[in-house]
Design a protein around this motif. Structure first.
Motif, PDB file in Angstrom:
ATOM      1  N   LEU A 232      30.230  57.892  28.217  1.00  0.00           N
ATOM      2  CA  LEU A 232      30.872  57.024  29.209  1.00  0.00           C
ATOM      3  C   LEU A 232      32.392  57.103  29.115  1.00  0.00           C
ATOM      4  CD1 LEU A 232      28.487  53.960  28.925  1.00  0.00           C
ATOM      5  CD2 LEU A 232      28.868  55.303  31.007  1.00  0.00           C
ATOM      6  N   SER A 233      32.915  57.147  27.896  1.00  0.00           N
ATOM      7  CA  SER A 233      34.361  57.258  27.710  1.00  0.00           C
ATOM      8  C   SER A 233      34.891  58.559  28.296  1.00  0.00           C
ATOM      9  CB  SER A 233      34.715  57.170  26.222  1.00  0.00           C
ATOM     10  OG  SER A 233      34.438  55.892  25.696  1.00  0.00           O
ATOM     11  N   GLN A 234      34.217  59.657  28.021  1.00  0.00           N
ATOM     12  CA  GLN A 234      34.640  60.946  28.556  1.00  0.00           C
ATOM     13  C   GLN A 234      34.564  60.948  30.083  1.00  0.00           C
ATOM     14  OE1 GLN A 234      32.398  64.093  26.718  1.00  0.00           O
ATOM     15  NE2 GLN A 234      33.278  63.759  24.685  1.00  0.00           N
ATOM     16  N   ALA A 242      31.336  54.196  36.523  1.00  0.00           N
ATOM     17  CA  ALA A 242      29.932  53.895  36.275  1.00  0.00           C
ATOM     18  C   ALA A 242      29.666  52.412  36.470  1.00  0.00           C
ATOM     19  CB  ALA A 242      29.533  54.312  34.854  1.00  0.00           C
ATOM     20  N   VAL A 243      28.472  52.127  36.955  1.00  0.00           N
ATOM     21  CA  VAL A 243      27.940  50.761  37.004  1.00  0.00           C
ATOM     22  C   VAL A 243      26.667  50.779  36.184  1.00  0.00           C
ATOM     23  CG1 VAL A 243      27.167  48.851  38.452  1.00  0.00           C
ATOM     24  CG2 VAL A 243      28.800  50.507  39.353  1.00  0.00           C
ATOM     25  N   LEU A 244      26.530  49.852  35.263  1.00  0.00           N
ATOM     26  CA  LEU A 244      25.348  49.837  34.406  1.00  0.00           C
ATOM     27  C   LEU A 244      24.891  48.413  34.125  1.00  0.00           C
ATOM     28  CD1 LEU A 244      26.209  49.005  31.207  1.00  0.00           C
ATOM     29  CD2 LEU A 244      27.354  51.223  31.399  1.00  0.00           C
ATOM     30  N   THR A 245      23.630  48.304  33.779  1.00  0.00           N
ATOM     31  CA  THR A 245      23.086  47.050  33.283  1.00  0.00           C
ATOM     32  C   THR A 245      22.768  47.223  31.803  1.00  0.00           C
ATOM     33  OG1 THR A 245      20.801  47.664  33.828  1.00  0.00           O
ATOM     34  CG2 THR A 245      22.060  46.487  35.513  1.00  0.00           C
ATOM     35  N   SER A 246      22.815  46.141  31.071  1.00  0.00           N
ATOM     36  CA  SER A 246      22.420  46.160  29.662  1.00  0.00           C
ATOM     37  C   SER A 246      22.135  44.730  29.221  1.00  0.00           C
ATOM     38  CB  SER A 246      23.510  46.767  28.780  1.00  0.00           C
ATOM     39  OG  SER A 246      23.119  46.734  27.419  1.00  0.00           O
ATOM     40  N   HIS A 247      20.987  44.538  28.578  1.00  0.00           N
ATOM     41  CA  HIS A 247      20.644  43.204  28.082  1.00  0.00           C
ATOM     42  C   HIS A 247      21.214  42.965  26.688  1.00  0.00           C
ATOM     43  CE1 HIS A 247      17.520  45.787  26.327  1.00  0.00           C
ATOM     44  NE2 HIS A 247      17.414  44.884  25.372  1.00  0.00           N
ATOM     45  N   ILE A 248      21.838  43.986  26.094  1.00  0.00           N
ATOM     46  CA  ILE A 248      22.488  43.824  24.800  1.00  0.00           C
ATOM     47  C   ILE A 248      24.001  43.931  24.995  1.00  0.00           C
ATOM     48  CG2 ILE A 248      20.511  44.749  23.524  1.00  0.00           C
ATOM     49  CD1 ILE A 248      22.045  47.385  23.264  1.00  0.00           C
ATOM     50  N   ASP A 249      24.753  43.339  24.086  1.00  0.00           N
ATOM     51  CA  ASP A 249      26.203  43.403  24.179  1.00  0.00           C
ATOM     52  C   ASP A 249      26.678  44.840  24.011  1.00  0.00           C
ATOM     53  OD1 ASP A 249      26.372  40.697  24.560  1.00  0.00           O
ATOM     54  OD2 ASP A 249      26.795  40.226  22.450  1.00  0.00           O
ATOM     55  N   LEU A 250      27.647  45.225  24.811  1.00  0.00           N
ATOM     56  CA  LEU A 250      28.157  46.589  24.771  1.00  0.00           C
ATOM     57  C   LEU A 250      29.149  46.764  23.637  1.00  0.00           C
ATOM     58  CD1 LEU A 250      28.725  47.435  28.556  1.00  0.00           C
ATOM     59  CD2 LEU A 250      26.673  47.759  27.156  1.00  0.00           C
ATOM     60  N   SER A 251      29.084  47.933  22.992  1.00  0.00           N
ATOM     61  CA  SER A 251      30.055  48.293  21.961  1.00  0.00           C
ATOM     62  C   SER A 251      31.164  49.170  22.535  1.00  0.00           C
ATOM     63  CB  SER A 251      29.362  49.024  20.808  1.00  0.00           C
ATOM     64  OG  SER A 251      28.658  50.168  21.284  1.00  0.00           O
ATOM     65  N   LEU A 252      31.051  49.560  23.782  1.00  0.00           N
ATOM     66  CA  LEU A 252      32.045  50.424  24.432  1.00  0.00           C
ATOM     67  C   LEU A 252      33.396  49.713  24.498  1.00  0.00           C
ATOM     68  CD1 LEU A 252      32.566  53.064  26.070  1.00  0.00           C
ATOM     69  CD2 LEU A 252      31.960  51.749  28.116  1.00  0.00           C
ATOM     70  N   ARG A 253      34.454  50.409  24.078  1.00  0.00           N
ATOM     71  CA  ARG A 253      35.799  49.840  24.088  1.00  0.00           C
ATOM     72  C   ARG A 253      36.798  50.693  24.860  1.00  0.00           C
ATOM     73  NH1 ARG A 253      33.100  46.348  23.179  1.00  0.00           N
ATOM     74  NH2 ARG A 253      33.040  44.891  21.410  1.00  0.00           N
ATOM     75  N   ASP A 254      36.431  51.944  25.163  1.00  0.00           N
ATOM     76  CA  ASP A 254      37.356  52.847  25.831  1.00  0.00           C
ATOM     77  C   ASP A 254      36.628  53.557  26.972  1.00  0.00           C
ATOM     78  OD1 ASP A 254      39.447  54.521  26.542  1.00  0.00           O
ATOM     79  OD2 ASP A 254      38.960  56.020  25.005  1.00  0.00           O
ATOM     80  N   PRO A 255      36.770  53.000  28.201  1.00  0.00           N
ATOM     81  CA  PRO A 255      37.569  51.831  28.573  1.00  0.00           C
ATOM     82  C   PRO A 255      36.801  50.530  28.321  1.00  0.00           C
ATOM     83  CG  PRO A 255      36.525  52.726  30.507  1.00  0.00           C
ATOM     84  CD  PRO A 255      36.133  53.636  29.375  1.00  0.00           C
ATOM     85  N   GLN A 256      37.513  49.439  28.357  1.00  0.00           N
ATOM     86  CA  GLN A 256      36.881  48.132  28.238  1.00  0.00           C
ATOM     87  C   GLN A 256      36.085  47.861  29.514  1.00  0.00           C
ATOM     88  OE1 GLN A 256      37.285  46.204  25.425  1.00  0.00           O
ATOM     89  NE2 GLN A 256      35.748  44.784  26.200  1.00  0.00           N
ATOM     90  N   PRO A 257      34.785  47.618  29.411  1.00  0.00           N
ATOM     91  CA  PRO A 257      33.997  47.385  30.624  1.00  0.00           C
ATOM     92  C   PRO A 257      34.450  46.119  31.363  1.00  0.00           C
ATOM     93  CG  PRO A 257      32.569  47.874  28.759  1.00  0.00           C
ATOM     94  CD  PRO A 257      33.940  47.638  28.199  1.00  0.00           C
ATOM     95  N   VAL A 258      34.360  46.173  32.671  1.00  0.00           N
ATOM     96  CA  VAL A 258      34.597  45.017  33.521  1.00  0.00           C
ATOM     97  C   VAL A 258      33.246  44.369  33.796  1.00  0.00           C
ATOM     98  CG1 VAL A 258      35.447  44.229  35.756  1.00  0.00           C
ATOM     99  CG2 VAL A 258      36.589  46.115  34.576  1.00  0.00           C
ATOM    100  N   THR A 259      33.150  43.075  33.608  1.00  0.00           N
ATOM    101  CA  THR A 259      31.886  42.372  33.774  1.00  0.00           C
ATOM    102  C   THR A 259      31.746  41.786  35.176  1.00  0.00           C
ATOM    103  OG1 THR A 259      31.797  41.803  31.421  1.00  0.00           O
ATOM    104  CG2 THR A 259      30.429  40.492  32.910  1.00  0.00           C
ATOM    105  N   LEU A 260      30.604  42.031  35.788  1.00  0.00           N
ATOM    106  CA  LEU A 260      30.245  41.392  37.053  1.00  0.00           C
ATOM    107  C   LEU A 260      29.034  40.520  36.802  1.00  0.00           C
ATOM    108  CD1 LEU A 260      30.403  40.967  40.101  1.00  0.00           C
ATOM    109  CD2 LEU A 260      29.112  43.085  40.389  1.00  0.00           C
ATOM    110  N   GLN A 261      29.212  39.211  36.895  1.00  0.00           N
ATOM    111  CA  GLN A 261      28.157  38.240  36.629  1.00  0.00           C
ATOM    112  C   GLN A 261      27.413  37.965  37.921  1.00  0.00           C
ATOM    113  OE1 GLN A 261      28.064  37.252  33.272  1.00  0.00           O
ATOM    114  NE2 GLN A 261      25.992  36.498  33.720  1.00  0.00           N
TER     115      GLN A 261
END
Length: 268
Positions: A232-234, A242-261
């Protein structure tokens, strides 16, 4: 909600001139000798694009979007904008319509209200050009148990318009750590390994500017999670989104994901 302050300048539309070179047909890109690359959109039109695929900026947007499942309206009034270099994390409780929204953005479903556009063009008009610019991974892995790992990935690649030859597929299996299992039957894989095979499509179709991923981290171990974070970083560094769903907290930091609630748009 506008998810980024980035502004993309208007992109001029021009009449398509000449035939599309064979080498760019599968990617949706055209390039005449000595001219910048252009992305094709619909019947007979192209838009000027940045000369390098890695820096092209997708502009996927939804306006006043509403989604209905059966007799139930899941959400409404959703305004959404996705820009290059951005990762959007779609969140919400079970049944809020996360997968339904991904299908709308992928052009696989029709909204109850509102519209989805790609660089200002409705998805229905953008047609195959948009789908060539998209890599959509559903929650299900879509792997055939009777095929080998290599055959299964080749099948998925060809199904989505890629060559699917060994030269493109085998490096993808190396990236996800399953090259040594390439001749093993899919039925012998663990759930995490199956997910890795499905995610190998991101390596095969890395040039697609937009990734839409439904629970991509599902069943992955720590190594697999780190692998997906790096992919995802690359992708973002290349100018993809990218738009993604995840039921677990993301560890991605680069870039910092933007959250849509999504539950903020629940129909009431």
């Amino acid at each position: 909600v506008v998810l980024s302050s980035m502004v993309i300048p208007p992109l001029g539309w021009v009449r398509r001139q000449g035939a599309m070179p064979q080498a760019y047909q599968s990617s949706g890109l055209t390039r005449d000798k000595g001219s910048p690359r252009r992305l094709r959109y619909g019947s007979g039109f192209e838009r000027d694009a940045i000369s390098d695929v890695s820096s092209s900026r997708p502009a996927l947007a939804a306006s006043q979007l509403a989604c209905r499942r059966g007799d139930r309206l899941l959400f409404r009034g959703l305004d959404f904008s996705l820009q290059g270099g951005q990762i959007v994390w779609l969140r919400g409780p079970n049944g809020s319509g996360k997968t339904s929204l991904l299908r709308l953005l992928a052009g696989l479903s029709t909204p109850a209200e509102g519209s989805v556009t790609w660089d200002g063009v409705p998805l229905r008009q953008a047609g195959a050009a948009y789908h060539r610019s998209l890599c959509y991974l559903a929650h299900a892995n879509a792997l055939k148990d009777d095929l080998t790992v290599l055959e299964a990935l080749q099948f998925l690649a060809r199904l989505h318009g890629q060559a699917g030859d060994a030269a493109s597929v085998e490096p993808a299996l190396r990236k996800v750590g399953l090259f040594s299992r390439r001749n093993a039957a899919v039925r012998t894989l663990s759930q995490g390994q199956r997910r890795r095979v499905a995610l190998a499509r991101l390596q095969v179709d890395a040039a697609a500017p937009v990734w839409i991923l439904d629970e991509p981290y599902d069943a992955l171990d720590a190594e697999g999670t780190a692998m997906l974070d790096e992919a995802l970083s690359q992708h973002a560094r290349r100018g993809g989104a990218a738009v993604l769903t995840s039921h677990i907290d993301l560890s991605l930091r680069d870039p910092q994901p933007v959250t849509l609630q999504l539950d903020a748009y629940a129909a009431r």
